[in-house]
Design an enzyme around this catalytic site. Structure first.
Site, PDB file in Angstrom:
ATOM      1  N   THR A 145     -12.638 -51.850 -41.399  1.00  0.00           N
ATOM      2  CA  THR A 145     -12.280 -50.717 -40.537  1.00  0.00           C
ATOM      3  C   THR A 145     -10.889 -50.200 -40.871  1.00  0.00           C
ATOM      4  OG1 THR A 145     -13.697 -51.541 -38.761  1.00  0.00           O
ATOM      5  CG2 THR A 145     -11.993 -49.961 -38.135  1.00  0.00           C
ATOM      6  N   CYS A 146      -9.981 -51.107 -41.161  1.00  0.00           N
ATOM      7  CA  CYS A 146      -8.601 -50.722 -41.462  1.00  0.00           C
ATOM      8  C   CYS A 146      -8.522 -49.887 -42.733  1.00  0.00           C
ATOM      9  CB  CYS A 146      -7.729 -51.967 -41.608  1.00  0.00           C
ATOM     10  SG  CYS A 146      -7.817 -53.075 -40.188  1.00  0.00           S
ATOM     11  N   SER A 147      -9.246 -50.293 -43.752  1.00  0.00           N
ATOM     12  CA  SER A 147      -9.162 -49.633 -45.053  1.00  0.00           C
ATOM     13  C   SER A 147     -10.065 -48.421 -45.208  1.00  0.00           C
ATOM     14  CB  SER A 147      -9.501 -50.635 -46.165  1.00  0.00           C
ATOM     15  OG  SER A 147      -8.461 -51.563 -46.305  1.00  0.00           O
TER      16      SER A 147
END
EC number: 1.11.1.27
Length: 160
Positions: free
Chosen positions: A47-49
């Site tokens: 999700t972060c990337s």
């Protein structure tokens, strides 16, 4: 937990630069500035990337056009990982990558999250805040760390 109107806790972050490693205090990052700070549970995580960071990269100019001096991301990762993430995403000078390796800032702000069950240990909740001269003006924490909606760039732009 930190709240709107509170001053950020004093902490020191590590930052990977072309010249090596440097340290930045909360005063270095926030004093006298308007800063959008977003936090991720981990660099390079899905999700972060794929969702959270790309929104800030794509909207960096629009965010800065609203009077923001700095866009920063913080994660409970070491500065080598954060430096590699910055390089891999070609973030350049759009976003400041702050390593909170020992989670001192994150825990002092009460924004820590125990992800030991997933093998990650103590990490940061996913959130976004608008900070003016070290004081929290807006704070939005994701209920589910696998989502980046209230803490995403589009939501922050609406608040600016």
């Amino acid at each position: 937990m930190i709240a709107i109107g509170d001053r950020l806790p004093a902490a020191t972050f590590k930052v990977k630069t072309d010249a090596g490693t440097s340290e930045m205090t909360t005063d270095d990052v926030f004093a006298g500035k308007k800063v959008v700070l977003f936090a991720v549970p981990g660099a390079f995580t899905p999700t972060c990337s794929m969702n959270h960071l790309p929104g800030y990269l794509e909207n960096a100019e629009a965010i800065k056009a609203k009077g923001v001096d700095t866009i920063a991301v913080v994660s409970v990762n070491d500065h080598y990982v954060m430096g590699a993430w910055a390089a891999a995403t070609k973030a350049g000078d759009k976003i400041l990558f702050l390593a909170d390796g020992a989670a001192k800032f994150t825990t002092a702000a009460g924004l820590d999250l125990d992800l030991s069950g997933g093998g990650l240990g103590v990490r940061s909740k996913r959130y976004a805040m608008i900070v003016e001269d070290g004081v929290v003006k807006s704070l939005d924490i994701e209920e589910n760390p696998g989502q980046a909606t209230v803490s995403g760039a589009a939501a922050v732009i609406e608040k600016l």
